[in-house]
Design a protein around this motif. Structure first.
Motif, PDB file in Angstrom:
ATOM      1  N   SER A   1       1.196  -4.963   0.768  1.00 14.38           N
ATOM      2  CA  SER A   1      -0.031  -3.913   0.181  1.00 14.38           C
ATOM      3  C   SER A   1      -0.189  -2.266  -0.694  1.00 14.38           C
ATOM      4  O   SER A   1       1.425  -2.486  -0.930  1.00 14.38           O
ATOM      5  N   LEU A   2      -1.006  -2.304  -0.812  1.00 11.14           N
ATOM      6  CA  LEU A   2      -1.204  -0.528  -2.081  1.00 11.14           C
ATOM      7  C   LEU A   2      -0.443   0.653  -0.699  1.00 11.14           C
ATOM      8  O   LEU A   2       0.643   0.760  -1.888  1.00 11.14           O
ATOM      9  N   PHE A  37       3.816   0.181  -1.461  1.00 11.73           N
ATOM     10  CA  PHE A  37       3.950   0.049  -2.696  1.00 11.73           C
ATOM     11  C   PHE A  37       3.784   1.971  -2.748  1.00 11.73           C
ATOM     12  O   PHE A  37       4.605   2.217  -3.855  1.00 11.73           O
ATOM     13  N   THR A  44      -0.731  -7.266  -5.496  1.00 13.78           N
ATOM     14  CA  THR A  44      -0.175  -6.791  -3.594  1.00 13.78           C
ATOM     15  C   THR A  44      -1.438  -7.446  -3.108  1.00 13.78           C
ATOM     16  O   THR A  44      -2.928  -8.218  -3.830  1.00 13.78           O
ATOM     17  N   THR A  60      -3.911  -6.025  -1.041  1.00 11.33           N
ATOM     18  CA  THR A  60      -4.721  -4.758  -1.364  1.00 11.33           C
ATOM     19  C   THR A  60      -6.239  -5.476  -1.459  1.00 11.33           C
ATOM     20  O   THR A  60      -6.337  -5.441  -2.917  1.00 11.33           O
ATOM     21  N   GLY A  92       0.340  -3.137  -8.698  1.00 13.55           N
ATOM     22  CA  GLY A  92       1.277  -2.022  -8.550  1.00 13.55           C
ATOM     23  C   GLY A  92       1.492  -2.594  -9.531  1.00 13.55           C
ATOM     24  O   GLY A  92       2.000  -3.142  -9.956  1.00 13.55           O
TER      25      GLY A  92
END
Length: 222
Positions: free
Chosen positions: A146-147, A150, A209, A211, A221
């Protein structure tokens, strides 16, 4: 060991060999010496027996090679639209070096892909449930980051301003843009492929990602 079938397989970076016995990684030989804790440095994707290097950074464990799973269990039409290299075999040299190039719906898992090219069932003006942990196209026990994950990675290596330099590979980048690869993340400049065309190879590294911002955008990312 009696009854075991073992073989040596060259590492992608030519630094040595990994030893495979009965299909599982049991050790690594680096420049003629035994590697430290070798069994924990690699994972095997049991779907296609592909072996990937992994690295631990802070509290997280990351794959240190790009995923190269090609969805062979899907129909030809679906897998060709899921993975750039399936539909463009002439670029297999590029994909062998950098891994497979996925549309986001494929990275999130083949179940999001329809049987026809348009519309995509996920990520093309269609919102998808990307909450929670999303295994996506990853091997069993792994998931698409997910964001937030990262962001933890970037913070662990000293902040987003220096993360690129520290996580990029030592070679493959144009000019003097090569990285330090301080954490064995080895981000290669694979660029991106879209609508049958690959761009920014040697210049940028992009990572999906899980997200989603809205029905047509997700966080990436870089």
């Amino acid at each position: 060991e009696n009854g075991s079938s073992c073989m040596a397989e060259a590492l992608a970076d030519s630094s040595g060999f990994k030893i495979m016995c009965d299909g599982d990684s049991v050790g690594v030989v680096l420049n003629g010496t035994d590697g430290e804790s070798p069994a924990s440095n690699y994972i095997r994707d049991r779907r296609d027996n592909h072996v990937y290097r992994i690295t631990t950074i802070g509290s997280q464990v990351w794959m240190a090679e790009n995923l190269n799973y090609t969805f062979d269990s899907l129909s030809v039409n679906r897998k060709n639209h899921a993975v750039y290299c399936n539909a463009n075999p002439e670029d297999n040299t590029l994909c062998a070096k950098y891994g497979s190039y996925y549309i986001w719906g494929a990275a999130m898992g083949g179940k999001f892909l329809p049987d026809t090219y348009y519309p995509y069932a996920c990520g093309n003006l269609v919102e998808c449930d990307s909450s929670g942990i999303n295994r996506g196209a990853c091997p069993e026990g792994w998931h698409l980051p997910s964001l937030a994950e990262f962001e933890i990675l970037f913070e662990t290596v000293g902040g987003i301003d220096s993360a690129g330099l520290k996580l990029k590979s030592l070679d493959g980048w144009w000019g003097d843009a090569r990285g330090l690869d301080e954490y064995d993340f080895t981000a290669f400049p694979a660029g991106m492929c879209e609508n049958g065309v690959c761009n920014y190879v040697g210049i940028n590294a992009y990572f999906w990602t899980s997200t989603e911002i809205e029905s047509s955008h997700v966080y990436v990312g870089i």
